[in-house]
Write a protein that holds these residues in place. Structure first.
Motif, PDB file in Angstrom:
ATOM      1  N   LEU A  13       0.679  -1.114   0.103  1.00  0.00           N
ATOM      2  CA  LEU A  13       0.089   0.112  -0.155  1.00  0.00           C
ATOM      3  C   LEU A  13       0.860   1.222  -0.101  1.00  0.00           C
ATOM      4  N   GLY A  14       1.098   1.892  -1.064  1.00  0.00           N
ATOM      5  CA  GLY A  14       2.041   2.937  -1.253  1.00  0.00           C
ATOM      6  C   GLY A  14       1.055   4.355  -1.219  1.00  0.00           C
ATOM      7  N   THR A  15       1.983   5.330  -1.333  1.00  0.00           N
ATOM      8  CA  THR A  15       1.337   6.705  -1.635  1.00  0.00           C
ATOM      9  C   THR A  15       0.391   6.755  -2.504  1.00  0.00           C
ATOM     10  N   SER A  16       0.779   6.613  -3.814  1.00  0.00           N
ATOM     11  CA  SER A  16      -0.137   6.413  -4.979  1.00  0.00           C
ATOM     12  C   SER A  16      -0.776   5.394  -5.272  1.00  0.00           C
ATOM     13  N   THR A  17      -0.184   4.198  -5.100  1.00  0.00           N
ATOM     14  CA  THR A  17      -0.465   2.907  -5.834  1.00  0.00           C
ATOM     15  C   THR A  17      -0.442   1.700  -4.825  1.00  0.00           C
ATOM     16  N   THR A  18      -1.290   0.790  -4.878  1.00  0.00           N
ATOM     17  CA  THR A  18      -1.576  -0.429  -4.265  1.00  0.00           C
ATOM     18  C   THR A  18      -1.403  -1.427  -5.242  1.00  0.00           C
ATOM     19  N   GLU A  62      -6.879  10.115   5.230  1.00  0.00           N
ATOM     20  CA  GLU A  62      -7.386   8.613   5.489  1.00  0.00           C
ATOM     21  C   GLU A  62      -7.345   7.846   4.411  1.00  0.00           C
ATOM     22  N   ILE A  63      -6.867   6.581   4.608  1.00  0.00           N
ATOM     23  CA  ILE A  63      -6.705   5.425   3.762  1.00  0.00           C
ATOM     24  C   ILE A  63      -8.460   4.726   3.754  1.00  0.00           C
ATOM     25  N   ASP A  64      -8.869   4.534   2.575  1.00  0.00           N
ATOM     26  CA  ASP A  64     -10.386   3.935   2.635  1.00  0.00           C
ATOM     27  C   ASP A  64     -10.231   2.336   2.517  1.00  0.00           C
ATOM     28  N   ASP A  65     -10.566   1.678   3.684  1.00  0.00           N
ATOM     29  CA  ASP A  65     -10.013   0.293   4.008  1.00  0.00           C
ATOM     30  C   ASP A  65     -10.871  -0.791   3.219  1.00  0.00           C
ATOM     31  N   GLU A  66     -12.265  -0.058   2.654  1.00  0.00           N
ATOM     32  CA  GLU A  66     -13.334  -0.949   2.239  1.00  0.00           C
ATOM     33  C   GLU A  66     -12.872  -1.523   0.575  1.00  0.00           C
ATOM     34  N   PRO A  67     -12.561  -0.133  -0.117  1.00  0.00           N
ATOM     35  CA  PRO A  67     -12.052  -0.676  -1.441  1.00  0.00           C
ATOM     36  C   PRO A  67     -10.825  -1.591  -1.600  1.00  0.00           C
ATOM     37  N   ILE A  68      -9.907  -1.348  -0.726  1.00  0.00           N
ATOM     38  CA  ILE A  68      -8.718  -2.164  -0.589  1.00  0.00           C
ATOM     39  C   ILE A  68      -8.951  -3.754  -0.107  1.00  0.00           C
ATOM     40  N   ALA A  90       2.564 -10.832   3.379  1.00  0.00           N
ATOM     41  CA  ALA A  90       3.201  -9.585   3.973  1.00  0.00           C
ATOM     42  C   ALA A  90       2.330  -8.581   3.531  1.00  0.00           C
ATOM     43  N   VAL A  91       1.897  -7.558   4.426  1.00  0.00           N
ATOM     44  CA  VAL A  91       1.269  -6.199   3.786  1.00  0.00           C
ATOM     45  C   VAL A  91       2.364  -5.119   4.301  1.00  0.00           C
ATOM     46  N   ILE A  92       2.545  -4.484   3.594  1.00  0.00           N
ATOM     47  CA  ILE A  92       3.588  -3.342   3.744  1.00  0.00           C
ATOM     48  C   ILE A  92       3.045  -2.083   3.415  1.00  0.00           C
ATOM     49  N   ILE A  93       2.923  -1.245   4.373  1.00  0.00           N
ATOM     50  CA  ILE A  93       2.326   0.260   4.146  1.00  0.00           C
ATOM     51  C   ILE A  93       3.638   1.155   4.086  1.00  0.00           C
ATOM     52  N   THR A  94       3.671   1.913   2.942  1.00  0.00           N
ATOM     53  CA  THR A  94       4.857   2.676   2.805  1.00  0.00           C
ATOM     54  C   THR A  94       4.417   4.378   2.514  1.00  0.00           C
ATOM     55  N   GLY A  95       5.612   4.848   2.436  1.00  0.00           N
ATOM     56  CA  GLY A  95       5.309   6.369   1.830  1.00  0.00           C
ATOM     57  C   GLY A  95       4.397   7.195   3.036  1.00  0.00           C
ATOM     58  N   GLU A  96       3.897   8.285   1.949  1.00  0.00           N
ATOM     59  CA  GLU A  96       2.932   9.144   2.851  1.00  0.00           C
ATOM     60  C   GLU A  96       1.854   8.201   3.578  1.00  0.00           C
ATOM     61  N   THR A  97       1.489   7.104   2.890  1.00  0.00           N
ATOM     62  CA  THR A  97       0.496   6.194   3.454  1.00  0.00           C
ATOM     63  C   THR A  97       0.686   5.705   4.792  1.00  0.00           C
ATOM     64  N   ALA A  98       1.905   5.556   5.134  1.00  0.00           N
ATOM     65  CA  ALA A  98       2.030   5.041   6.585  1.00  0.00           C
ATOM     66  C   ALA A  98       2.006   6.162   7.641  1.00  0.00           C
ATOM     67  N   ARG A  99       1.731   7.462   7.238  1.00  0.00           N
ATOM     68  CA  ARG A  99       1.549   8.302   7.926  1.00  0.00           C
ATOM     69  C   ARG A  99       0.171   8.954   8.115  1.00  0.00           C
ATOM     70  N   LYS A 100      -0.687   8.143   7.154  1.00  0.00           N
ATOM     71  CA  LYS A 100      -2.152   8.305   7.368  1.00  0.00           C
ATOM     72  C   LYS A 100      -2.547   8.029   8.792  1.00  0.00           C
ATOM     73  N   THR A 101      -3.771   8.614   9.249  1.00  0.00           N
ATOM     74  CA  THR A 101      -4.225   8.244  10.661  1.00  0.00           C
ATOM     75  C   THR A 101      -4.653   7.025  10.902  1.00  0.00           C
ATOM     76  N   ASN A 102      -5.095   6.421   9.722  1.00  0.00           N
ATOM     77  CA  ASN A 102      -5.695   5.137  10.127  1.00  0.00           C
ATOM     78  C   ASN A 102      -4.924   3.898   9.445  1.00  0.00           C
ATOM     79  N   ALA A 103      -3.720   3.890   9.369  1.00  0.00           N
ATOM     80  CA  ALA A 103      -2.802   2.837   8.937  1.00  0.00           C
ATOM     81  C   ALA A 103      -2.938   1.584   9.566  1.00  0.00           C
ATOM     82  N   SER A 104      -3.089   1.572  10.830  1.00  0.00           N
ATOM     83  CA  SER A 104      -3.174   0.472  11.680  1.00  0.00           C
ATOM     84  C   SER A 104      -4.439  -0.045  11.338  1.00  0.00           C
TER      85      SER A 104
END
Length: 476
Positions: A13-18, A62-68, A90-104
């Protein structure tokens, strides 16, 4: 055990692409029937690569978890596999996305999509290391003399990692990427400008504004500023006034001889692009790629080919190596079992330093695993010595305790892995220097690398042995 096949998934899950990759690993046990299992991956095969989608966001924070979840379910269906078929991943959350409030929250939502999941939110430094391994730079550095730096240029950040002889020397990160300005490809209206770029645009008095049509010549001026900072990031040219503004956490130390570069990330695919419509992807990625190709990076340093570009951070899976550490171990039993702990491995050079220097290197490298301002539990890995003297053991123990003081102050258990057979002696020395009854584990005969994760089980064989599972992120 013979040969065993294992189906694994990697989700990035990157800043721009998944994206998602399914791999089949062949696992073999090379040990004899009467000895400790030595399990190795003898073959890895990518059996499915998903399409690459833009990471769905509810808003800029915020990342939208439902579409993911829907995307992952759909990819499993297209690959013709059931969720239950997957043994690990493995799920790796990177870039700006790791700073999003709901990454966990997103990590939790996805953790049901594989058997035994390695889940990591990678801060800028860890992402740099993972991307450098995925691009094949770490491997290349074992064949080439000198130091190679990989620049992983994604949507929101550029992650740099320096490798020499297979060791990670240094990392850095800058807020430079292809999606910092978003443009509607049909209408060519600017939809979004990142706050740092807004500051540059204002100071340079450029005609670039959200809601307005794009002016290519004006955009090129902003991109030129980004390229200058990327040149500076590897020690080329006079330092830009925007160098500190665009730095995410820190730059490279550059106290070594840098000889070559590799590139990965989405923008690396734009370096050779002949695409006439430079806003085809709705961002500045193609412009950035084209201007980088003309930059001093290409004229002043050797550019080596990378194995992966946009998929460099996608991991095949957490592959398993089952090992046991026995005979000379030290541990506090109530601490166990432990799961999914990231490895921080010192380079060979770090280990030869005096206690103060070793402690300093450990403290600096702890930041590789820092997310925002939070420290996290890590496992410190060292090579150690075959027949160390008492003075050597004291040097190691003092360097480790001083270096890990930030973790000890936060009451994190101290976990040390040594490749050579010296954990008992080192454990005694650590015990003497740690606060009273401080929880710690010191194991030997375990081989790990930066970017690995481990599980440590409860003691077996009357407490003489601890089972350890090393989970390696397998790059394809």
């Amino acid at each position: 055990m013979g040969k065993e096949k294992m189906l694994t998934v990697g989700i990035d899950l990157g800043t721009s692409t998944t994206q998602l990759v399914l791999s089949e690993l062949t696992i073999e046990n090379y040990a004899s029937a009467f000895s400790v299992p030595r399990i190795t991956i003898s073959e890895k095969k990518v059996i499915y690569r998903s399409e690459i989608i833009f990471t769905p966001l509810i808003n800029q924070k915020e990342i939208d978890d439902e579409p993911i979840k829907r995307f992952v379910t759909e990819q499993y269906k297209q690959a013709g596999i059931e969720k239950g078929d997957i043994q690990m991943g493995a799920v790796i959350i990177t870039g700006e996305t790791a700073r999003k409030t709901n990454a966990s929250k997103v990590l939790k939502a996805l953790s049901g999509y594989a058997g035994d999941f390695v889940v990591a939110t990678a801060g800028p430094d860890l992402e740099s290391i993972i991307a450098g391994k995925g691009a094949g730079t770490e491997k290349l550095s074992k064949q080439y003399k000198g130091t190679i730096v990989n620049l992983d240029i994604g949507g929101g950040t550029t992650n740099l990692a320096a490798f020499r002889d297979g060791d990670t020397l240094d990392t850095a990160c800058f807020d430079i990427g292809g999606r910092l300005i978003k443009i509607d490809p049909k209408t060519q209206i600017i939809q979004y400008i990142s706050p740092k770029l807004k500051q540059i645009i204002k100071e340079q008095k450029l005609l670039i504004e959200e809601g307005q049509p794009v002016e290519k010549q004006e955009l090129k001026k902003v991109v030129a500023e980004l390229v200058t900072v990327l040149e500076n990031s590897v020690g080329i040219g006079e330092k830009s006034v925007y160098y500190d503004l665009l730095m995410t956490n820190h730059g490279l130390k550059l106290d070594y001889d840098l000889t070559s570069l590799t590139f990965s990330g989405g923008v690396a695919d734009c370096l050779e692009s002949q695409e006439k419509d430079c806003f085809k992807y709705g961002d500045i990625g193609l412009l950035l790629g084209q201007q980088l190709k003309e930059s001093r990076l290409f004229s002043e340093l050797e550019i080596l080919p990378s194995e992966e570009t946009i998929r460099a951070t996608v991991v095949g899976a957490g592959s398993h190596t089952a090992e046991v550490s026995g005979s000379t171990i030290s541990y506090t039993e109530k601490l166990l079992p432990l799961k999914n702990l990231p490895i921080l491995k010192l380079s060979k050079n770090d280990e030869t330093q005096n206690t103060e220097q070793m402690a300093l290197q450990i403290k600096e490298k702890l930041n590789w695993h820092r997310l925002e301002d939070d420290l996290s539990q890590i496992v410190l890995a060292i090579e150690g010595k075959k027949n160390p003297s008492f003075i050597e053991i004291q040097r190691y123990a003092t360097g480790i305790v001083k270096g890990l003081k930030p973790l000890i102050d936060e009451k994190f258990p101290l976990i040390v892995l040594v490749k050579e057979d010296m954990a008992k002696a080192l454990g005694h020395s650590l015990f003497a220097q740690l606060p009273r009854s401080y929880p710690f584990v010191c194991l030997d005969s375990i081989l790990v690398e930066n970017g690995d994760y481990i599980d440590i089980g409860k003691p077996v064989a009357g407490g003489a042995v601890l089972p350890v599972i090393v989970k390696t992120l397998v790059f394809n």
